[in-house]
Design an enzyme around this catalytic site. Structure first.
Site: not given
Length: 323
Positions: A22, A126, A128, A177, A229
């Site tokens: 990522e 968490r 992102n 995202n 995404d």
């Protein structure tokens, strides 16, 4: 409908087998590509002048979902980590948390999560994806950690202000995202991936507030089994959107129409990032290898493609207070 330009990538730039690659980020002054592996808790660097042979990685004690540069600070960068915002030294890998995301109440057991794990909200969550706006505010989305619990709408979009105060800007998010702004900063784009779309919201750059009640669909994913995404914006204001589950990155114009498409040799594409006119594209390991055997080989790889247009300049976090 506009004509669609097609690109096809058949081999990876780096075949790393990331669990969840990522956040590709161009350290422009160093000409270095920086990116993360959220699942395997790694931070990766590549000197683009030297190529793949220069790749190095750091093993971390926690996951990082997103990173950004800091204005006036070439030695460190800021990140959204497992439990909050932190700063890391580029040379040594030393890190420190500067602003936690979760409060004392969210560190108490609340009966959530899987049996034996995820008993507190802090443990279940968490970081992102994330991005910095023109005024130097760092937006980071937090979501349920799939290694701890199933994904719900417990996610939050945070905004870290230059004075290091933290704002909970938007709640009831599943998988936060791609986040960005129009080139005139009058609108904000935000992706909650399970919705299948990128939404456009009026944005007040002076206050850092989006009008969440006035959001309109900007881009809806047309590919079966795919969702938007991460995305990167180019200098023309168009978006290059990773389509997770469909093995593609698409270029989307200001009307939300696809004008270019990059076909990739694995299915779970996570995020593109510009380095000059080249896109570096991260991916995740194949989620359903028995059904999609073709996608297994290069799942978790990083791909490179020259698209002939430069990325929009990346904003830096404005640290207005010592941390």
């Amino acid at each position: 409908m506009p004509e669609v330009k097609n690109y096809k990538v058949t081999e990876p730039y780096l075949d790393l087998k990331c669990g969840l690659g990522e956040a590709p980020f161009w350290e422009k002054d160093r000409n270095t590509l920086r990116f993360v592996d959220i699942v395997k808790k790694k931070l990766h660097f590549v000197d683009l002048a030297k190529g793949p042979s220069s790749h190095k990685q750091w093993d971390l004690d926690f996951s990082i979902g997103t990173t950004a540069d800091i204005e006036g600070n070439d030695k460190e960068f800021i990140f959204g980590g497992k439990n909050g915002y932190g700063i890391m030294n580029r040379e040594t890998g030393e890190s420190r948390q500067i602003v936690p995301m979760w409060n004392d109440e969210e560190r108490k057991e609340d009966g959530g999560g899987k049996p034996g794990v995820g008993a507190t909200r802090e443990v279940r969550m968490r970081s992102n994806d994330g991005a910095v706006d023109k005024e130097g505010r760092y937006w980071v989305g937090a979501m349920n950690d799939p290694s701890v619990c199933k994904i719900t709408d417990e996610g939050i979009l945070f905004r870290l202000n230059p004075d290091l105060t933290l704002t909970r800007a938007k709640e009831q998010i599943s998988i936060p995202n791609g986040t960005s702004w129009t080139l005139d900063n009058k609108f904000m784009y935000f992706t909650d991936s399970p919705s299948g779309q990128i939404t456009k919201y009026p944005y007040d750059i002076s206050t850092g507030k989006a009008d969440w009640s006035a959001g309109k669909p900007f881009f809806t994913c047309p590919f079966e089994g795919g969702v938007p995404d991460g995305h990167a914006q180019d200098e023309e204001g168009f978006f290059w959107v990773a389509i997770f589950g469909a093995g593609r990155v698409v270029r989307v114009n200001l009307q939300g129409e696809i004008v270019a498409e990059i076909e990739l040799p694995t299915r779970c594409i996570t995020c593109p990032g510009f380095c000059g006119t080249k896109l570096y594209i991260t991916s995740a390991e194949e989620e359903d290898p028995e059904k999609y055997e073709w996608s297994k080989k290069f799942g978790g790889a990083v791909f490179e493609v020259d698209v002939g247009v430069r990325g929009a300049p990346l904003n830096k976090f404005k640290m207005g207070k010592k941390a």
